[in-house]
Design a protein around this motif. Structure first.
Motif, PDB file in Angstrom:
ATOM      1  N   VAL A   1       0.882  -1.163   0.000  1.00 39.30           N
ATOM      2  CA  VAL A   1       0.000   0.000   0.000  1.00 39.30           C
ATOM      3  C   VAL A   1       0.920   1.213   0.000  1.00 39.30           C
ATOM      4  O   VAL A   1       1.616   1.476   0.983  1.00 39.30           O
ATOM      5  CB  VAL A   1      -0.916   0.023   1.239  1.00 39.30           C
ATOM      6  CG1 VAL A   1      -1.761   1.300   1.263  1.00 39.30           C
ATOM      7  CG2 VAL A   1      -1.812  -1.214   1.273  1.00 39.30           C
ATOM      8  N   ALA A   2       0.963   1.924  -1.116  1.00 39.38           N
ATOM      9  CA  ALA A   2       1.911   3.031  -1.271  1.00 39.38           C
ATOM     10  C   ALA A   2       1.372   4.282  -0.581  1.00 39.38           C
ATOM     11  O   ALA A   2       0.243   4.703  -0.823  1.00 39.38           O
ATOM     12  CB  ALA A   2       2.144   3.314  -2.747  1.00 39.38           C
ATOM     13  N   ILE A   3       2.206   4.872   0.284  1.00 38.74           N
ATOM     14  CA  ILE A   3       1.814   6.046   1.060  1.00 38.74           C
ATOM     15  C   ILE A   3       2.788   7.181   0.734  1.00 38.74           C
ATOM     16  O   ILE A   3       3.916   7.203   1.238  1.00 38.74           O
ATOM     17  CB  ILE A   3       1.839   5.743   2.569  1.00 38.74           C
ATOM     18  CG1 ILE A   3       0.877   4.574   2.868  1.00 38.74           C
ATOM     19  CG2 ILE A   3       1.472   6.981   3.381  1.00 38.74           C
ATOM     20  CD1 ILE A   3       0.999   4.024   4.251  1.00 38.74           C
ATOM     21  N   PRO A   4       2.397   8.122  -0.138  1.00 38.97           N
ATOM     22  CA  PRO A   4       3.306   9.210  -0.512  1.00 38.97           C
ATOM     23  C   PRO A   4       3.352  10.305   0.550  1.00 38.97           C
ATOM     24  O   PRO A   4       2.326  10.687   1.113  1.00 38.97           O
ATOM     25  CB  PRO A   4       2.709   9.731  -1.818  1.00 38.97           C
ATOM     26  CG  PRO A   4       1.255   9.394  -1.735  1.00 38.97           C
ATOM     27  CD  PRO A   4       1.140   8.152  -0.907  1.00 38.97           C
ATOM     28  N   LEU A   5       4.553  10.811   0.832  1.00 41.38           N
ATOM     29  CA  LEU A   5       4.760  11.972   1.692  1.00 41.38           C
ATOM     30  C   LEU A   5       5.464  13.032   0.856  1.00 41.38           C
ATOM     31  O   LEU A   5       6.566  12.795   0.355  1.00 41.38           O
ATOM     32  CB  LEU A   5       5.605  11.629   2.920  1.00 41.38           C
ATOM     33  CG  LEU A   5       4.915  10.870   4.063  1.00 41.38           C
ATOM     34  CD1 LEU A   5       4.788   9.390   3.728  1.00 41.38           C
ATOM     35  CD2 LEU A   5       5.710  11.039   5.348  1.00 41.38           C
ATOM     36  N   TYR A   6       4.851  14.191   0.737  1.00 47.25           N
ATOM     37  CA  TYR A   6       5.362  15.223  -0.151  1.00 47.25           C
ATOM     38  C   TYR A   6       6.328  16.179   0.539  1.00 47.25           C
ATOM     39  O   TYR A   6       7.003  16.968  -0.116  1.00 47.25           O
ATOM     40  CB  TYR A   6       4.195  16.001  -0.765  1.00 47.25           C
ATOM     41  CG  TYR A   6       3.293  15.126  -1.595  1.00 47.25           C
ATOM     42  CD1 TYR A   6       3.613  14.814  -2.911  1.00 47.25           C
ATOM     43  CD2 TYR A   6       2.155  14.547  -1.043  1.00 47.25           C
ATOM     44  CE1 TYR A   6       2.800  13.985  -3.665  1.00 47.25           C
ATOM     45  CE2 TYR A   6       1.343  13.706  -1.786  1.00 47.25           C
ATOM     46  CZ  TYR A   6       1.671  13.426  -3.101  1.00 47.25           C
ATOM     47  OH  TYR A   6       0.867  12.590  -3.849  1.00 47.25           O
ATOM     48  N   LYS A   7       6.385  16.105   1.875  1.00 48.09           N
ATOM     49  CA  LYS A   7       7.348  16.878   2.648  1.00 48.09           C
ATOM     50  C   LYS A   7       8.044  15.944   3.626  1.00 48.09           C
ATOM     51  O   LYS A   7       7.484  14.931   4.042  1.00 48.09           O
ATOM     52  CB  LYS A   7       6.649  18.000   3.426  1.00 48.09           C
ATOM     53  CG  LYS A   7       6.071  19.105   2.570  1.00 48.09           C
ATOM     54  CD  LYS A   7       5.476  20.200   3.454  1.00 48.09           C
ATOM     55  CE  LYS A   7       4.923  21.335   2.608  1.00 48.09           C
ATOM     56  NZ  LYS A   7       4.343  22.408   3.457  1.00 48.09           N
ATOM     57  N   GLU A   8       9.264  16.305   3.995  1.00 50.48           N
ATOM     58  CA  GLU A   8      10.002  15.474   4.945  1.00 50.48           C
ATOM     59  C   GLU A   8       9.380  15.554   6.339  1.00 50.48           C
ATOM     60  O   GLU A   8       8.973  16.617   6.798  1.00 50.48           O
ATOM     61  CB  GLU A   8      11.462  15.923   5.020  1.00 50.48           C
ATOM     62  CG  GLU A   8      12.260  15.571   3.788  1.00 50.48           C
ATOM     63  CD  GLU A   8      13.745  15.812   3.994  1.00 50.48           C
ATOM     64  OE1 GLU A   8      14.517  14.886   3.740  1.00 50.48           O
ATOM     65  OE2 GLU A   8      14.108  16.927   4.416  1.00 50.48           O
TER      66      GLU A   8
END
Length: 298
Positions: A178-185
């Motif tokens: 299940v891919a969980i993108p984080l756009y900021k660190e």
């Protein structure tokens, strides 16, 4: 899918799982570690995983053996990455070790190779310049027992190419995550931002003499319906990664963190109690008390 050949650097508990899950989904996988002894341990871990996949996922003997046969093992880094489309780094959670590794990796990896760190607490921006290819570098973090707890947190830093970011998201999906993108660190991503305080609170309850590990786990499991408590989770994760993360945090001057790190080292790591993999942590394995039918009974 652009990626075909995947290298996993670091063959510990999670590195071995990442390698086998990736091979199980049909990719060619190379496992890198520092010497033959480490690779022999990795082979043992992966052989044990073939049994787990049959038990937990109902995989056939042919499927698990085919996956194993797609894995090769090298302690020469240049050979390990010679064909790599993607390298996933899962080496110890120590800044200097990772920095030195990326400097060496950048010298020997093909220009096409994307680098991803599985670091659970450190940020990709801390190592981006050391890689020599910051635009092709990001974080790809897995949870332990990834065949069942199949999350993959993909976290970019400011210099990560969005094309690379999106490719790694697709790769994560291709290996069953299940891919969980984080756009900021975010230190700890999403999972460990939630899990860290949870484990810390449980640890303080025991260190301060308020309760004991089994009672804390029983409280959590009975009150929430969770299948495992914080100290059972510690055993699954293992003690080395949390200890290294605590040591890094302790450098900020947090005195409570220093106490917890010392306690984990003296009471567990120094005694060879590394969690489920070693046969003992807070519980003894393969039959920990928290899994017994009467654990939640009065």
């Amino acid at each position: 899918m652009k990626y075909t050949n995947i290298t996993v650097a670091g063959s510990g508990v999670l590195g071995s799982q990442i390698a086998y899950q990736t091979a199980f989904k049909g990719f060619n996988v190379t496992v890198y570690d520092i010497n033959e002894e480490a690779l022999e341990r990795a082979q043992d871990r992966i052989i044990n995983l073939t049994q787990r996949y049959q038990e937990d996922l109902g995989a056939s003997e042919e499927e698990v053996n085919s996956a194993y046969n797609r894995i090769s093992f090298f302690y020469d880094l240049s050979k390990a990455v010679s064909h790599a489309d993607l390298l996933i780094e899962a080496i110890p959670e120590v800044v200097q070790i990772k920095t030195d590794f990326y400097k060496e990796l950048g010298k020997v990896a093909p220009e096409k190779t994307i680098f991803a760190t599985n670091s659970s607490t450190l940020l990709p921006s801390q190592f981006a310049e050391a890689t020599g290819r910051p635009e092709k570098f990001l974080a790809l973090h897995f949870a332990n027992e990834i065949r069942k707890n199949n999350t993959a947190e993909i976290m970019k830093h400011q210099q990560t190419d969005m094309k690379v970011f999106n490719e790694v998201i697709e790769f994560a999906k291709a290996i069953g995550m299940v891919a969980i993108p984080l756009y900021k660190e975010q230190p700890g991503y999403i999972l460990n931002t939630l899990l860290g305080p949870f484990l810390a609170a449980a640890t303080y309850l025991v260190m301060k003499g308020i309760s004991d590990p089994e009672t804390v786990d029983k409280t959590w499991m009975a009150a929430t319906g969770a299948p495992i408590g914080p100290f059972g989770a510690y055993d699954v994760i293992g003690f080395t990664t949390p200890y290294n993360a605590l040591i890094e945090k302790a450098k900020t001057g947090d005195k409570e963190t220093v106490k917890v790190a010392k306690w984990l080292k003296t009471e567990f790591i120094d005694k060879g109690k590394l969690g489920r993999e070693s046969g003992e942590g807070f519980y003894k394995y393969p039959h920990p008390h928290y899994m017994e039918p009467d654990f939640l009974k009065n």
